[in-house]
Design a protein around this motif. Sequence first.
Motif, short mmCIF file in Angstrom:
data_model
loop_
_atom_site.label_atom_id
_atom_site.label_comp_id
_atom_site.label_asym_id
_atom_site.label_seq_id
_atom_site.Cartn_x
_atom_site.Cartn_y
_atom_site.Cartn_z
N UNK A 398 0.82 -1.21 0.00
CA UNK A 398 0.00 0.00 0.00
C UNK A 398 0.86 1.26 0.00
N UNK A 399 2.07 1.15 0.48
CA UNK A 399 2.97 2.30 0.52
C UNK A 399 3.73 2.46 -0.80
N UNK A 400 3.46 1.57 -1.76
CA UNK A 400 4.13 1.61 -3.06
C UNK A 400 3.15 1.96 -4.19
N UNK A 401 2.03 2.60 -3.84
CA UNK A 401 1.01 3.04 -4.80
C UNK A 401 0.25 1.87 -5.44
N UNK A 404 -4.63 -2.29 -4.53
CA UNK A 404 -5.37 -3.55 -4.38
C UNK A 404 -4.40 -4.70 -4.32
N UNK A 405 -4.60 -5.55 -3.32
CA UNK A 405 -3.67 -6.65 -3.09
C UNK A 405 -4.29 -7.94 -3.62
N UNK A 406 -3.58 -8.63 -4.47
CA UNK A 406 -4.07 -9.87 -5.04
C UNK A 406 -3.03 -10.39 -6.02
N UNK A 407 -3.47 -11.12 -7.01
CA UNK A 407 -2.55 -11.61 -8.04
C UNK A 407 -1.91 -10.43 -8.76
N UNK A 408 -0.62 -10.54 -9.06
CA UNK A 408 0.10 -9.39 -9.59
C UNK A 408 -0.43 -8.95 -10.96
N UNK A 420 3.04 0.54 -12.81
CA UNK A 420 3.79 0.55 -11.55
C UNK A 420 4.41 -0.82 -11.30
N UNK A 421 3.62 -1.87 -11.54
CA UNK A 421 4.10 -3.23 -11.30
C UNK A 421 5.23 -3.59 -12.26
N UNK A 422 5.10 -3.19 -13.52
CA UNK A 422 6.18 -3.43 -14.49
C UNK A 422 7.49 -2.84 -14.01
N UNK A 423 7.41 -1.61 -13.47
CA UNK A 423 8.63 -0.92 -13.02
C UNK A 423 9.21 -1.54 -11.75
N UNK A 424 8.34 -1.95 -10.84
CA UNK A 424 8.80 -2.45 -9.54
C UNK A 424 9.10 -3.94 -9.54
N UNK A 430 7.80 -9.97 -16.72
CA UNK A 430 8.40 -10.65 -17.88
C UNK A 430 7.81 -12.05 -18.04
N UNK A 431 7.60 -12.74 -16.93
CA UNK A 431 6.98 -14.08 -16.99
C UNK A 431 5.59 -13.98 -17.61
#
Length: 468
Positions: A398-401, A404-408, A420-424, A430-431
């Motif tokens: 939640x502190x990383x913008x 919603x928490x669940x499957x990536x 955001x997820x691509x960057x972090x 990539x998978x």
Amino acid sequence: MSKAFLGKLVLNWCDECHTPVLGKKCSCGSKTRAVLLTPPGDIRPAFKADIDHINSLYENQFGKKLIPKGHIVILNKIPDVDRMEEVVMGGAVICAYRYIPSEKRWELLPRVHASKYAIPKRKFVVADDGAIDSIKTGSSVLAPGLVDIEESVLKDDEVFILSKAGECIAVGRARENASDAKLMERGSIVRTRKTKPDICIPGEASWEKAIEANRIILENVETEAVGFVKSVVSKNPDLLCNVSYSGGKDSLATLLIVLKAIGKVPVLFSDTGLEFPETYKNIEDVVEKYGLEIIKTGAGEKFWETFEVEGPPAVDVRWCCSVCKLMPVKEIITEKWGECLSFIGQRKYESLARMKSPRVWRNFKVQVQLSAAPIQHWTALHVFLYLFKENAPYNVLYEQRIDRIGCFMCPSSDLASFEIIKAEYPDLWEIWEKKLQIWAEKNNLSEEWIKNAEWRKRGGEDDTSNYS
């Protein structure tokens, strides 16, 4: 996306404490005033990464940082093409920001009250005093009423409209480049944006102060939720209890309520194999801190095996929930208890389906599980204030913008979150993209199908209501 009224808009503001209050009266004794929000109104705190992001957008567009240190910031996600957030400070919406998928960029949309925190250095026009009254009521800035326009202004830019004395009187969108506007004798220079009349009173405060301001309200919602849990348990004495825990804020708040109501119970975690590393860590921390038994289900390779046949899950074809969560949960409940009572972190502000859901229900695919939602009527701000008060170990995502928490790679996520997820988490992404590429090649799908995340929508009827 249309506005959805999922529940009462409960955000108020105490001008004495300079804090948000989830009721009409602050714990300090002062009356509060309502904050004018756009529905659905699932308000939540802005963390440092959110504030840094907002400040970066404001500085890029207007030459200064917007949010000073020591001020509380509330976010409210609102309907838009992808992701859009209202930013509340001082008891008013001072701006909004949105992600524009077609341009892969963020844009900040200021409101007049933003000028109380940061007068713009760029992207502004100055209007003649004789035009101020009409501009304040929504009239455009016309060429005869233009005194000056800052040289960096381009057509379609968001701009502030200032008086000659430097007061912000309105905001809007430029209809001309600065160079052209200066030569115009007639025509519209800025289309003024109408905003709701509201009050903004800046003042410093802390989240500790906000917890105290909401102390009585938090005590009341806790008492109601604890009473609900006890009531459901008493009506179902033959069912063994557990808490369905996902690693998210809502299931954590639900767990705390259940612990206070009936004591320690097992936590049931459905491991899809697609969770963030931080989620697994949070589950370990929570189980250790509260001394709980954890019962895990495991989907194993079921997701990827089903992917090979069905293709990627979509918002309207969410086979993933059934394969990776519901069926494994059904199997372990049947094996371990036969039947059970699970307390779930469901809230009505999350979606229309959850707003319509009863507070106690059985999913038609998991009839062996009676589900109950103690925090059904809480906003996200109720949840976070409660977790802050209890010093509970919430998920650091939640502190990383990531809100919603669940499957990536959940298809219900917005494209902004994917960026955001691509960057972090480049390795995880990539998978996923490799799997998408294999499916695309096999089915003669275009590059845009992956690039624009078109895999998220199949075009059929929404099937999500079955997976609440």
